[in-house]
Design a protein around this motif. Structure first.
Motif, short mmCIF file in Angstrom:
data_model
loop_
_atom_site.label_atom_id
_atom_site.label_comp_id
_atom_site.label_asym_id
_atom_site.label_seq_id
_atom_site.Cartn_x
_atom_site.Cartn_y
_atom_site.Cartn_z
N THR A 101 32.73 75.96 1.39
CA THR A 101 31.74 76.72 2.15
C THR A 101 30.99 77.63 1.19
O THR A 101 31.42 77.84 0.05
N GLU A 102 29.91 78.20 1.66
CA GLU A 102 29.15 79.13 0.84
C GLU A 102 29.94 80.39 0.54
O GLU A 102 29.69 81.07 -0.45
N ARG A 103 30.89 80.74 1.40
CA ARG A 103 31.69 81.96 1.23
C ARG A 103 32.73 81.82 0.13
O ARG A 103 33.16 82.82 -0.44
N LEU A 104 33.15 80.59 -0.17
CA LEU A 104 34.16 80.37 -1.20
C LEU A 104 33.50 80.14 -2.55
O LEU A 104 32.54 79.39 -2.66
N LYS A 105 34.06 80.77 -3.57
CA LYS A 105 33.54 80.57 -4.92
C LYS A 105 33.80 79.15 -5.39
O LYS A 105 32.96 78.53 -6.03
N LEU A 106 34.99 78.63 -5.10
CA LEU A 106 35.37 77.26 -5.43
C LEU A 106 35.96 76.60 -4.20
O LEU A 106 36.60 77.26 -3.38
N PRO A 107 35.80 75.31 -4.05
CA PRO A 107 36.42 74.63 -2.91
C PRO A 107 37.94 74.51 -3.07
O PRO A 107 38.45 74.51 -4.18
N PHE A 108 38.62 74.44 -1.94
CA PHE A 108 40.06 74.19 -1.88
C PHE A 108 40.27 72.74 -1.44
O PHE A 108 39.47 72.20 -0.70
N TYR A 109 41.38 72.16 -1.87
CA TYR A 109 41.74 70.85 -1.34
C TYR A 109 43.24 70.77 -1.15
O TYR A 109 44.00 71.58 -1.71
N GLY A 110 43.67 69.83 -0.33
CA GLY A 110 45.08 69.63 -0.08
C GLY A 110 45.42 68.16 0.00
O GLY A 110 44.58 67.34 0.37
N ILE A 111 46.65 67.85 -0.37
CA ILE A 111 47.15 66.48 -0.35
C ILE A 111 48.47 66.50 0.41
O ILE A 111 49.30 67.39 0.19
N PRO A 112 48.70 65.54 1.30
CA PRO A 112 49.93 65.55 2.10
C PRO A 112 51.18 65.34 1.25
O PRO A 112 51.10 64.92 0.09
N ALA A 113 52.32 65.62 1.85
CA ALA A 113 53.60 65.38 1.20
C ALA A 113 53.77 63.88 0.96
O ALA A 113 53.30 63.06 1.74
N ASP A 114 54.43 63.54 -0.13
CA ASP A 114 54.70 62.14 -0.46
C ASP A 114 56.16 61.83 -0.13
O ASP A 114 57.06 62.21 -0.88
N PRO A 115 56.42 61.16 0.99
CA PRO A 115 57.81 60.91 1.38
C PRO A 115 58.56 60.02 0.40
O PRO A 115 59.78 59.96 0.43
N TYR A 116 57.85 59.34 -0.49
CA TYR A 116 58.50 58.47 -1.47
C TYR A 116 58.77 59.18 -2.79
O TYR A 116 59.34 58.60 -3.71
N THR A 118 60.62 61.18 -5.48
CA THR A 118 62.05 61.35 -5.74
C THR A 118 62.41 62.81 -6.02
O THR A 118 63.57 63.18 -5.92
N SER A 119 61.42 63.64 -6.32
CA SER A 119 61.73 65.03 -6.63
C SER A 119 61.33 66.01 -5.53
O SER A 119 62.05 66.96 -5.28
N ASN A 120 60.18 65.80 -4.87
CA ASN A 120 59.70 66.76 -3.88
C ASN A 120 59.06 66.06 -2.69
O ASN A 120 57.85 66.20 -2.48
N PRO A 121 59.82 65.34 -1.89
CA PRO A 121 59.20 64.58 -0.79
C PRO A 121 58.67 65.43 0.36
O PRO A 121 57.99 64.92 1.23
N THR A 122 58.96 66.74 0.36
CA THR A 122 58.48 67.61 1.44
C THR A 122 57.51 68.67 0.95
O THR A 122 57.36 69.71 1.57
N HIS A 123 56.87 68.42 -0.20
CA HIS A 123 55.93 69.39 -0.76
C HIS A 123 54.49 68.89 -0.62
O HIS A 123 54.18 67.78 -1.03
N ILE A 124 53.63 69.73 -0.02
CA ILE A 124 52.20 69.41 0.00
C ILE A 124 51.54 70.13 -1.18
O ILE A 124 52.07 71.12 -1.69
N LYS A 125 50.42 69.61 -1.62
CA LYS A 125 49.69 70.23 -2.73
C LYS A 125 48.45 70.91 -2.18
O LYS A 125 47.72 70.33 -1.38
N ILE A 126 48.23 72.14 -2.63
CA ILE A 126 47.03 72.90 -2.30
C ILE A 126 46.46 73.40 -3.62
O ILE A 126 47.21 73.90 -4.46
#
Length: 159
Positions: A101-116, A118-126
């Protein structure tokens, strides 16, 4: 460890001369050195720009209790907190997203958790997208240590 000293290429192959003088020829070469590529292959440095990107992985398992916590599993299951249902953050239910948005200096993005995973199957990335401040990869570890110390000092001063 063998390091590349020189390289040349023709239309048919790439030639790499190792520090011990041996030469390797190949039709293609993949360099997977990330931020260190320019240090390993100085002749490419004018083509590369190393920037530090800010990212975080958030555990959405909902299991916030530690081993000494007396809370029962049924208490956790009855929680109305949606973060406790990590299935909501799987690729089937949560798309990758970008917020700009115009209010944010940089855009944010997110990626869903990867159930496959082997180290962090319940972690989303922001993460933030598109920081363009160049860094020297050799300074990164030093800066991280200072950042952590400064954060601790700032938190102590704010209490």
């Amino acid at each position: 460890d063998e390091h590349e000293d020189t390289h040349s290429h023709s239309h048919s192959h790439v030639e790499i001369t190792l520090s011990d003088g041996r030469t390797i020829q190949s039709r293609k070469v993949i360099v997977a050195a990330g931020a260190w590529t320019a240090k390993l292959i100085p002749s490419w440095s004018h083509l590369l720009k190393v920037t530090r990107q800010i990212q975080a992985w958030v555990d959405v398992s909902g299991n916030g209790k530690d081993d000494n916590d007396e809370e029962s599993d049924s208490d956790l299951e009855s929680s109305s907190n949606c973060i406790s249902n990590s299935n909501l953050y799987s690729p089937e239910h949560m798309p990758s997203w970008l917020l700009s948005t115009e209010r944010l200096k940089l855009p944010f993005y997110g990626i869903p958790a990867d159930p496959y995973s082997t180290s962090n199957p319940t972690h989303i990335k922001i993460a933030l997208h598109g920081r363009d401040v160049e860094i020297d990869v050799n300074d990164l570890i030093y800066n991280d240590e200072n950042d952590n110390n400064n954060d601790s000092n700032n938190n102590n001063n704010n209490n």
